[in-house]
Design an enzyme around this catalytic site. Structure first.
Site, short mmCIF file in Angstrom:
data_model
loop_
_atom_site.label_atom_id
_atom_site.label_comp_id
_atom_site.label_asym_id
_atom_site.label_seq_id
_atom_site.Cartn_x
_atom_site.Cartn_y
_atom_site.Cartn_z
N LYS A 40 -5.29 16.32 -22.58
CA LYS A 40 -6.39 16.25 -23.55
C LYS A 40 -5.97 16.96 -24.86
CE LYS A 40 -10.00 15.95 -20.00
NZ LYS A 40 -11.27 16.52 -19.47
N GLU A 83 -8.85 2.54 -15.83
CA GLU A 83 -8.36 3.39 -16.92
C GLU A 83 -6.96 2.97 -17.38
OE1 GLU A 83 -8.94 7.29 -15.25
OE2 GLU A 83 -11.13 7.08 -15.32
N ASN A 141 -10.60 21.52 -20.62
CA ASN A 141 -9.91 21.72 -19.33
C ASN A 141 -8.57 21.00 -19.23
OD1 ASN A 141 -10.96 19.19 -19.06
ND2 ASN A 141 -12.20 19.62 -17.26
N HIS A 161 -6.95 15.14 -17.90
CA HIS A 161 -7.79 14.16 -17.21
C HIS A 161 -6.96 13.45 -16.16
CE1 HIS A 161 -10.26 10.67 -16.28
NE2 HIS A 161 -9.15 9.97 -16.41
P1 RTP Z 1 -11.94 14.21 -16.13
O1 RTP Z 1 -12.77 12.96 -15.92
O2 RTP Z 1 -11.87 14.66 -17.55
O3 RTP Z 1 -10.61 14.11 -15.46
O4 RTP Z 1 -12.65 15.42 -15.37
P2 RTP Z 1 -13.28 15.41 -13.92
O5 RTP Z 1 -13.14 14.06 -13.27
O6 RTP Z 1 -12.72 16.56 -13.20
O7 RTP Z 1 -14.79 15.71 -14.26
P3 RTP Z 1 -15.94 14.69 -14.63
O8 RTP Z 1 -17.10 14.99 -13.76
O9 RTP Z 1 -15.44 13.27 -14.67
O10 RTP Z 1 -16.32 15.15 -16.11
C1 RTP Z 1 -15.61 14.67 -17.23
C2 RTP Z 1 -15.39 15.80 -18.20
O11 RTP Z 1 -16.63 16.16 -18.76
C3 RTP Z 1 -16.66 17.55 -19.03
N1 RTP Z 1 -17.80 18.15 -18.34
N2 RTP Z 1 -18.57 19.04 -18.89
N3 RTP Z 1 -20.64 20.88 -19.39
C4 RTP Z 1 -20.52 20.35 -18.20
O12 RTP Z 1 -21.26 20.63 -17.30
C5 RTP Z 1 -19.48 19.37 -17.98
N4 RTP Z 1 -19.28 18.67 -16.87
C6 RTP Z 1 -18.19 17.89 -17.11
C7 RTP Z 1 -15.37 18.15 -18.52
O13 RTP Z 1 -14.51 18.35 -19.60
C8 RTP Z 1 -14.84 17.07 -17.57
O14 RTP Z 1 -13.43 17.10 -17.53
MG MG Z 2 -13.69 12.27 -14.20
#
Ligand code: RTP
Ligand code: MG
Length: 148
Positions: free
Chosen positions: A9, A126, A112, A115
């Site tokens: 990112k 994707e 974070n 991705h």
């Molecule tokens: P990513 O898609 O970025 O790989 O991350 P992930 O699967 O671990 O998490 P996801 O639930 O898909 O969430 C996508 C991105 O959104 C941001 N986020 N912010 N403020 C919050 O509560 C919150 N929750 C998610 C994070 O940057 C996450 O990577």
């Molecule tokens: Mg995700």
């Protein structure tokens, strides 16, 4: 062989973590079959994160992911989707274990570092969203016979 979409990112690119992150997946034994430094448009960002549309963090997520260059990658290998997610660590770096990418390099959920696709379906979606087929290189890697 299974493929996944991973992306350093904008925070990871700005902090100079691209090489370190690529290195971890290379050393693990996965094969890099596509990569590019690119800037994401808001349209692509909204499409990529469509599952989060309507959530309170959606707008800041799109703003963040379009705020600077990202390093997009396709990696191949046995069980690469789930293993890459384990190597990344939990979404919130505060819950991510030391030794994982987010555990070692992140502090906040909004920034974070990386991705990774979370399922076969999202990996396929994707990869085709970010890469043309000509950008993905199928090749034999000599070291593979020492991994499989
Ligand atoms: P990513 O898609 O970025 O790989 O991350 P992930 O699967 O671990 O998490 P996801 O639930 O898909 O969430 C996508 C991105 O959104 C941001 N986020 N912010 N403020 C919050 O509560 C919150 N929750 C998610 C994070 O940057 C996450 O990577
Ligand atoms: Mg995700």
């Amino acid at each position: 062989m299974e493929k996944t979409f991973l992306m350093v990112k904008p925070d990871g690119v700005q902090r100079g973590l691209v090489g370190e992150i690529v290195s971890r997946f290379e050393k693990k034994g996965f094969k890099l079959i596509g990569s590019k430094l690119m800037t994401i448009s808001s349209e692509l960002a909204s499409e990529h994160y469509a599952e989060h549309e309507g959530k309170p963090f959606f707008n800041s997520l799109v703003t963040f992911i379009t705020s600077g260059p990202v390093f997009a990658m396709v990696w191949e290998g046995e069980n690469v989707i789930a293993t890459a997610r384990q190597m990344m660590g939990k979404t919130n770096p505060q819950d991510a274990l030391p030794g994982t990418i987010r555990g070692d390099y992140g502090l906040t959920v909004g920034k974070n570092v990386i991705h990774g696709s979370d399922s076969t379906e999202s990996a396929e979606r994707e990869i085709s969203l970010f890469f043309n087929t000509e950008e993905l290189i199928e090749y034999k890697k000599d070291g593979d016979s020492w991994i499989y």
